[in-house]
Write an enzyme that holds these catalytic residues in place. Structure first.
Site, short mmCIF file in Angstrom:
data_model
loop_
_atom_site.label_atom_id
_atom_site.label_comp_id
_atom_site.label_asym_id
_atom_site.label_seq_id
_atom_site.Cartn_x
_atom_site.Cartn_y
_atom_site.Cartn_z
N CYS A 156 0.85 -1.21 0.00
CA CYS A 156 0.00 0.00 0.00
C CYS A 156 0.88 1.26 0.00
CB CYS A 156 -0.92 -0.02 1.22
SG CYS A 156 -1.86 1.50 1.45
N CYS A 159 -0.08 3.79 2.75
CA CYS A 159 0.38 3.32 4.06
C CYS A 159 1.84 3.65 4.28
CB CYS A 159 0.17 1.80 4.17
SG CYS A 159 -1.55 1.25 4.01
#
Length: 267
Positions: A156, A159
């Site tokens: 991600c 993230c």
């Protein structure tokens, strides 16, 4: 009557002179050395009919003396003495001392080290670092502290971008708030994904000390959202400032499901 003669140092000393009737007086043209002496030394002037207290008094202004001497020079001499020529020389700019240069160098080094440290903090923190410091989910629910649960994935991009902000908040409140990291690729957390309604990551769920969810924040949002919510949990407030906020996120449907070998892992 006395005639004035010029010495090498610019002072006048009288010597006897006998004036003869019908004798013509000649003025001697001053040489270059005598003109240069006018710039260096102060002269004393005597008047033919001096006034009381004015005779043999030194000229107070060097430029005024230069002007008086100029008037006695024969016209046609290519020489001019101005006030600018006899003005005192300028002192020039003051240069920094060695001690001052050392202080400037020391401050520069300290500033460079501080900048390097801050950049290292922002760029050197990864999801793996935060995961390694996180508490297991079961332990966080049983120690009587409020908890922040982050659902994430290693692939991600959002993230990874938020990892430095999460780390800073965690370091500030880690003694009062639990921080848990749950990897959405791990099939172990299928029930938690359904329970908290995780559709996008990163997904931050804020739980009180009893494990009840107070709200959640999803995606890329300013650090202030996370900071104020965690601060509210740490103070034991009944609600958090941002109970439902959504920014740019990565879809959880893209997760790569796998089973972890270690059943105690919260990754």
């Amino acid at each position: 009557m006395a005639r004035v003669a010029s010495s090498s140092i610019g002072l006048h000393r009288p010597r006897p002179f006998h004036f003869r009737p019908n004798q013509t007086l000649y003025f001697v043209k001053p040489c270059i050395n005598q003109l240069n002496n006018l710039r260096k030394y102060q002269r004393i002037y005597c008047q033919t009919n001096p006034k009381t207290g004015d005779c043999c008094q030194p000229s107070s202004d060097p430029s005024e003396s230069a002007v008086k001497e100029k008037s006695s020079i024969e016209p046609g001499v290519d020489t001019e003495i101005s006030k600018a020529e006899v003005s005192p020389p300028s002192t020039g700019p003051e240069y920094p001392t060695r001690d001052f240069n050392r202080r400037v160098a020391l401050v520069s080094v300290l500033a460079a080290l501080g900048l390097f440290s801050s950049q290292r903090l922002d760029l050197g923190i990864s999801l793996k670092d935060i995961t390694a410091a996180a508490l297991p989910y079961e332990e966080a629910l049983s120690n009587g502290k409020p908890t922040v649960v982050e659902f994430y994935a290693d692939w991600c991009e959002v993230c990874r971008e938020l990892a430095p902000d999460v780390y800073k908040v965690e370091q500030q409140y880690k003694d009062r708030v639990n921080f848990v990291m749950l990897n959405v690729d791990n099939t172990k957390w299928e029930q938690e994904l359904d329970e908290f309604g995780v559709e996008g990551i990163p997904h931050f769920a804020f739980l009180d000390k009893d494990g009840n969810e107070e709200g959640n924040v999803v995606g890329r949002l300013p650090k202030q959202y996370l900071l104020e919510n965690v601060d509210a949990l740490a103070q034991g407030k009944e609600s958090i400032p941002y109970s439902r906020a959504v920014g740019q996120y990565t879809s959880a449907e893209s997760r790569k499901v796998h089973q972890v070998s270690d059943p105690r892992s919260h990754g």
